[in-house]
Write a protein that holds these residues in place. Sequence first.
Motif, PDB file in Angstrom:
ATOM      1  N   ASP A 140     -53.412 -42.694  38.241  1.00 28.54           N
ATOM      2  CA  ASP A 140     -52.491 -41.892  37.448  1.00 28.54           C
ATOM      3  C   ASP A 140     -51.709 -42.756  36.474  1.00 28.54           C
ATOM      4  O   ASP A 140     -51.448 -42.344  35.353  1.00 28.54           O
ATOM      5  CB  ASP A 140     -51.542 -41.124  38.357  1.00 28.54           C
ATOM      6  CG  ASP A 140     -52.274 -40.051  39.159  1.00 28.54           C
ATOM      7  OD1 ASP A 140     -53.351 -39.612  38.707  1.00 28.54           O
ATOM      8  OD2 ASP A 140     -51.784 -39.679  40.229  1.00 28.54           O
ATOM      9  N   LYS A 169     -53.187 -35.365  26.728  1.00 29.25           N
ATOM     10  CA  LYS A 169     -53.873 -34.387  27.564  1.00 29.25           C
ATOM     11  C   LYS A 169     -53.877 -33.021  26.898  1.00 29.25           C
ATOM     12  O   LYS A 169     -52.950 -32.253  27.024  1.00 29.25           O
ATOM     13  CB  LYS A 169     -53.225 -34.323  28.936  1.00 29.25           C
ATOM     14  CG  LYS A 169     -53.393 -35.613  29.680  1.00 29.25           C
ATOM     15  CD  LYS A 169     -52.978 -35.506  31.099  1.00 29.25           C
ATOM     16  CE  LYS A 169     -53.235 -36.843  31.773  1.00 29.25           C
ATOM     17  NZ  LYS A 169     -52.926 -36.854  33.153  1.00 29.25           N
ATOM     18  N   LYS A 170     -54.950 -32.742  26.186  1.00 29.78           N
ATOM     19  CA  LYS A 170     -55.159 -31.431  25.596  1.00 29.78           C
ATOM     20  C   LYS A 170     -56.208 -30.758  26.461  1.00 29.78           C
ATOM     21  O   LYS A 170     -57.309 -31.261  26.610  1.00 29.78           O
ATOM     22  CB  LYS A 170     -55.671 -31.556  24.163  1.00 29.78           C
ATOM     23  CG  LYS A 170     -54.730 -32.304  23.253  1.00 29.78           C
ATOM     24  CD  LYS A 170     -55.379 -32.501  21.910  1.00 29.78           C
ATOM     25  CE  LYS A 170     -54.579 -33.476  21.075  1.00 29.78           C
ATOM     26  NZ  LYS A 170     -55.309 -33.967  19.932  1.00 29.78           N
ATOM     27  N   LYS A 171     -55.884 -29.638  27.054  1.00 33.33           N
ATOM     28  CA  LYS A 171     -56.817 -28.963  27.949  1.00 33.33           C
ATOM     29  C   LYS A 171     -57.986 -28.399  27.151  1.00 33.33           C
ATOM     30  O   LYS A 171     -57.844 -27.907  26.051  1.00 33.33           O
ATOM     31  CB  LYS A 171     -56.118 -27.849  28.733  1.00 33.33           C
ATOM     32  CG  LYS A 171     -55.158 -28.385  29.759  1.00 33.33           C
ATOM     33  CD  LYS A 171     -55.895 -29.195  30.802  1.00 33.33           C
ATOM     34  CE  LYS A 171     -54.946 -29.756  31.827  1.00 33.33           C
ATOM     35  NZ  LYS A 171     -55.584 -30.588  32.795  1.00 33.33           N
ATOM     36  N   SER A 172     -59.169 -28.484  27.748  1.00 31.67           N
ATOM     37  CA  SER A 172     -60.369 -27.985  27.113  1.00 31.67           C
ATOM     38  C   SER A 172     -61.152 -27.167  28.124  1.00 31.67           C
ATOM     39  O   SER A 172     -60.715 -26.971  29.254  1.00 31.67           O
ATOM     40  CB  SER A 172     -61.218 -29.160  26.613  1.00 31.67           C
ATOM     41  OG  SER A 172     -61.601 -29.958  27.707  1.00 31.67           O
ATOM     42  N   ASP A 216     -61.340 -26.928  32.265  1.00 27.80           N
ATOM     43  CA  ASP A 216     -60.085 -27.490  32.756  1.00 27.80           C
ATOM     44  C   ASP A 216     -60.088 -29.018  32.747  1.00 27.80           C
ATOM     45  O   ASP A 216     -59.477 -29.661  33.585  1.00 27.80           O
ATOM     46  CB  ASP A 216     -59.778 -26.958  34.154  1.00 27.80           C
ATOM     47  CG  ASP A 216     -58.289 -26.843  34.396  1.00 27.80           C
ATOM     48  OD1 ASP A 216     -57.536 -26.737  33.414  1.00 27.80           O
ATOM     49  OD2 ASP A 216     -57.883 -26.873  35.572  1.00 27.80           O
ATOM     50  N   ARG A 217     -60.799 -29.616  31.817  1.00 29.50           N
ATOM     51  CA  ARG A 217     -60.796 -31.068  31.642  1.00 29.50           C
ATOM     52  C   ARG A 217     -59.903 -31.411  30.465  1.00 29.50           C
ATOM     53  O   ARG A 217     -59.769 -30.636  29.533  1.00 29.50           O
ATOM     54  CB  ARG A 217     -62.214 -31.574  31.348  1.00 29.50           C
ATOM     55  CG  ARG A 217     -63.162 -31.406  32.499  1.00 29.50           C
ATOM     56  CD  ARG A 217     -64.524 -31.909  32.101  1.00 29.50           C
ATOM     57  NE  ARG A 217     -65.492 -31.670  33.147  1.00 29.50           N
ATOM     58  CZ  ARG A 217     -66.790 -31.845  33.013  1.00 29.50           C
ATOM     59  NH1 ARG A 217     -67.277 -32.251  31.865  1.00 29.50           N
ATOM     60  NH2 ARG A 217     -67.599 -31.613  34.011  1.00 29.50           N
ATOM     61  N   SER A 218     -59.349 -32.592  30.496  1.00 24.73           N
ATOM     62  CA  SER A 218     -58.519 -33.063  29.394  1.00 24.73           C
ATOM     63  C   SER A 218     -59.406 -33.651  28.306  1.00 24.73           C
ATOM     64  O   SER A 218     -60.396 -34.318  28.585  1.00 24.73           O
ATOM     65  CB  SER A 218     -57.544 -34.127  29.886  1.00 24.73           C
ATOM     66  OG  SER A 218     -56.658 -33.573  30.824  1.00 24.73           O
ATOM     67  N   SER A 219     -59.024 -33.413  27.071  1.00 25.92           N
ATOM     68  CA  SER A 219     -59.763 -33.907  25.917  1.00 25.92           C
ATOM     69  C   SER A 219     -59.160 -35.241  25.476  1.00 25.92           C
ATOM     70  O   SER A 219     -57.946 -35.343  25.307  1.00 25.92           O
ATOM     71  CB  SER A 219     -59.674 -32.882  24.795  1.00 25.92           C
ATOM     72  OG  SER A 219     -60.350 -33.334  23.659  1.00 25.92           O
ATOM     73  N   VAL A 220     -60.008 -36.271  25.309  1.00 29.31           N
ATOM     74  CA  VAL A 220     -59.538 -37.599  24.912  1.00 29.31           C
ATOM     75  C   VAL A 220     -60.458 -38.169  23.833  1.00 29.31           C
ATOM     76  O   VAL A 220     -61.591 -37.737  23.676  1.00 29.31           O
ATOM     77  CB  VAL A 220     -59.498 -38.583  26.102  1.00 29.31           C
ATOM     78  CG1 VAL A 220     -58.509 -38.121  27.156  1.00 29.31           C
ATOM     79  CG2 VAL A 220     -60.859 -38.768  26.716  1.00 29.31           C
ATOM     80  N   GLU A 257     -62.923 -35.268  34.961  1.00 30.58           N
ATOM     81  CA  GLU A 257     -61.573 -35.015  34.468  1.00 30.58           C
ATOM     82  C   GLU A 257     -61.434 -34.995  32.953  1.00 30.58           C
ATOM     83  O   GLU A 257     -60.484 -34.405  32.437  1.00 30.58           O
ATOM     84  CB  GLU A 257     -60.621 -36.075  35.029  1.00 30.58           C
ATOM     85  CG  GLU A 257     -60.499 -36.018  36.526  1.00 30.58           C
ATOM     86  CD  GLU A 257     -59.577 -37.098  37.080  1.00 30.58           C
ATOM     87  OE1 GLU A 257     -58.874 -37.755  36.288  1.00 30.58           O
ATOM     88  OE2 GLU A 257     -59.586 -37.280  38.302  1.00 30.58           O
ATOM     89  N   PHE A 258     -62.352 -35.646  32.233  1.00 33.87           N
ATOM     90  CA  PHE A 258     -62.189 -35.796  30.785  1.00 33.87           C
ATOM     91  C   PHE A 258     -63.441 -35.426  30.007  1.00 33.87           C
ATOM     92  O   PHE A 258     -64.553 -35.685  30.448  1.00 33.87           O
ATOM     93  CB  PHE A 258     -61.822 -37.246  30.432  1.00 33.87           C
ATOM     94  CG  PHE A 258     -60.517 -37.679  31.025  1.00 33.87           C
ATOM     95  CD1 PHE A 258     -59.319 -37.301  30.445  1.00 33.87           C
ATOM     96  CD2 PHE A 258     -60.481 -38.439  32.179  1.00 33.87           C
ATOM     97  CE1 PHE A 258     -58.112 -37.684  30.993  1.00 33.87           C
ATOM     98  CE2 PHE A 258     -59.278 -38.824  32.743  1.00 33.87           C
ATOM     99  CZ  PHE A 258     -58.092 -38.446  32.147  1.00 33.87           C
TER     100      PHE A 258
END
Length: 108
Positions: A4, A12-15, A18-22, A92-93
């Motif tokens: 963490d 962390k932009k949700k996509s 439910d994964r974060s966009s990076v 997660e991403f």
Amino acid sequence: MGRDAVLAWLPKKKSAGDRSSVTVDDLQSAITEAVKKADPDCEAFIGVIVQRVTPKAQLDANWAIKGVRFGKADREKSRKALTTIVERMQREFVLAPHVPGSADKLGQ
């Protein structure tokens, strides 16, 4: 391992799914830092190269590791840490959509 703490700075932009966009750069940096912190013998780990891929199924990741730069780090320990870290991060991403003119070029 403090995952963490390593990932806390990532935007962390949700996509979908439910994964974060990076971005590619952020993902490469997060993976590199996580491997370095996984074991004292991995501190010399240099980094990874992430490649955008087309997922075969909706829940598959849209990225994969294209290359690894071990430096003087213990290859076996680094490889084990990298495998675990990448499997977790792929759940997660997702890579942010391609931005024309950015360093993240399709097919790289």
